[in-house]
Design a protein around this motif. Structure first.
Motif: not given
Length: 391
Positions: A213-219, A231-232
């Motif tokens: 989740a650290m980098d994948q939660q996004g908005g 993360y685009a």
């Protein structure tokens, strides 16, 4: 051998009852740092002894790499005498680790509460599938199921309708093993002040959810969400090793300076003045266009040519190598990340070592993984004599 020669964890006693990969990886790291790790195996041994067992000695590839530097004792904990030996071993230990489901540990009399009374300083590390406060507490878990449940398989499949995919490495097992080491060392640090041990619970699902989740939660980090998940840059279909004139290369153009150097290199001054691309935020919003541009340009030269050019511009780039090629790189050879291990049964092995270095107390290379029960006689004899002396 002095304590400094053995490593920073010299003198630490670990009794490890774990199997497969997650717990053994935790034990391996502690052993590589100098701890005395005793691996407790059931009759027949850890199941991974038989994976790719090319010699017939119960020393398969996985087992060899995940169980270096450990002693091996065979105990049948359903037998009262063997169960008593295990409890005596734990009473003498600094750390007891296992990957039993907590309900199974309680049934065997190996819960923290049942062991701490005879060893108040015990650091008890339990690695299992799910946090015990949730409804999945009793479910079995392996790396594949955790990759799926924690969002990793869906992430690997991408956002373009591709089916979910597993990472082609037991990333959950290994990551949880590292988190277990963190938990163990933290509890040991606290014990130095309080004199007391404690239970350290390391659930696979929650560990990998937090990790992913650290980098994948996004908005969706906002409540309510202010944008889509992910993360685009990571999700771009153009983020991949790029084809060159003769192979593949990884290129990571990232900072303002690096992109300016790259635009100049490919003779695109128009992009230097493009307002959309002047900041990392703008570039991230237009990452597909940028990565497609990189992919379009790189086939014009060989991999070696690109590496030379990009190195001169201080733009991160690397050749794409297989694991057998990685072993032979000048960097791997110079750093000693692979160690030559002389196995008494199998001969010369080349195995990954401890990548973390220490200036004052560097650990000695861990010994080879041993045959099943190689230390059973000595350990049983020790506790037989100890019990006799106490009587």
């Amino acid at each position: 051998m002095s304590a400094a020669d053995r490593g920073p964890l010299s003198g630490l006693r670990v009794v490890d009852m774990s199997t497969t990969l997650m717990g053994p990886y935790c034990g391996l790291l502690l052993a590589q740092l100098g701890a005395d790790v005793i691996k407790v195996e059931r009759p027949g041994g850890d199941i991974v002894r038989d994976i790719s067992d090319r010699s017939g000695h119960g020393l398969g590839d996985f087992y060899l790499n995940f169980n270096r530097g450990k002693r091996s004792v065979v105990l049948d904990v359903s037998n009262d005498a063997d169960a008593a030996i295990l409890r005596e071993m734990i009473a003498d230990a600094d750390v007891f680790s296992h990957n039993l489901r907590p309900a199974s540990a309680r049934k065997l009399g190996l819960s923290y509460d049942s062991l701490a009374s005879s060893n108040p300083g015990l650091v008890y590390c339990s690695m299992h599938g799910f946090d015990q406060r949730g409804p999945w507490r009793d479910k079995p878990a392996y790396d594949d199921t955790i990759q799926a449940a924690a969002g990793i398989a869906a992430m690997q499949g991408g956002t373009t309708g591709a089916p979910p995919m597993y990472v082609k490495s037991p990333i959950a097992d290994k990551t949880v093993g590292v988190f277990a080491v963190i938990g163990v060392l933290t509890a040991l640090y606290e014990r130095a002040s309080s004199g007391l041990g404690q239970e350290v619970s390391v659930p696979m699902y929650e560990t990998m959810v937090a990790f992913t989740a650290m980098d994948q939660q996004g908005g969706t980090v906002f409540d309510p969400p202010l944008g889509p998940k992910g993360y685009a840059r990571m999700e771009s279909p153009h983020r991949r090793p790029y084809q060159t004139a003769d192979g593949y290369i990884a290129v990571m153009v990232y900072t303002d300076r690096q992109w300016a150097s790259f635009f100049t290199l490919i003779e695109r001054p128009d992009l230097l003045a493009d307002d959309r691309l002047l900041t990392i935020g703008g570039r991230t919003e237009n990452i597909d266009e940028l990565y497609a541009l990189v992919a379009e340009v790189l086939p014009t030269r060989t991999t070696e040519d690109w590496l030379h050019i990009l190195d001169s511009l201080d733009i991160p780039a690397a050749p794409v190598m297989s694991i057998d090629e990685v072993v032979k790189t000048p960097q791997s050879i110079a750093s000693g990340v692979f160690e030559s291990v002389d196995h008494p049964v199998l001969g010369l092995l080349r195995q990954p070592g401890m990548p973390v270095t220490f200036g004052r107390t560097p650990p000695a290379p861990a010994g080879p993984a041993v045959l099943l029960g190689a230390d059973s006689a000595a350990i049983r004899d020790h506790y037989d004599h100890k019990s006799g002396a106490q009587r």
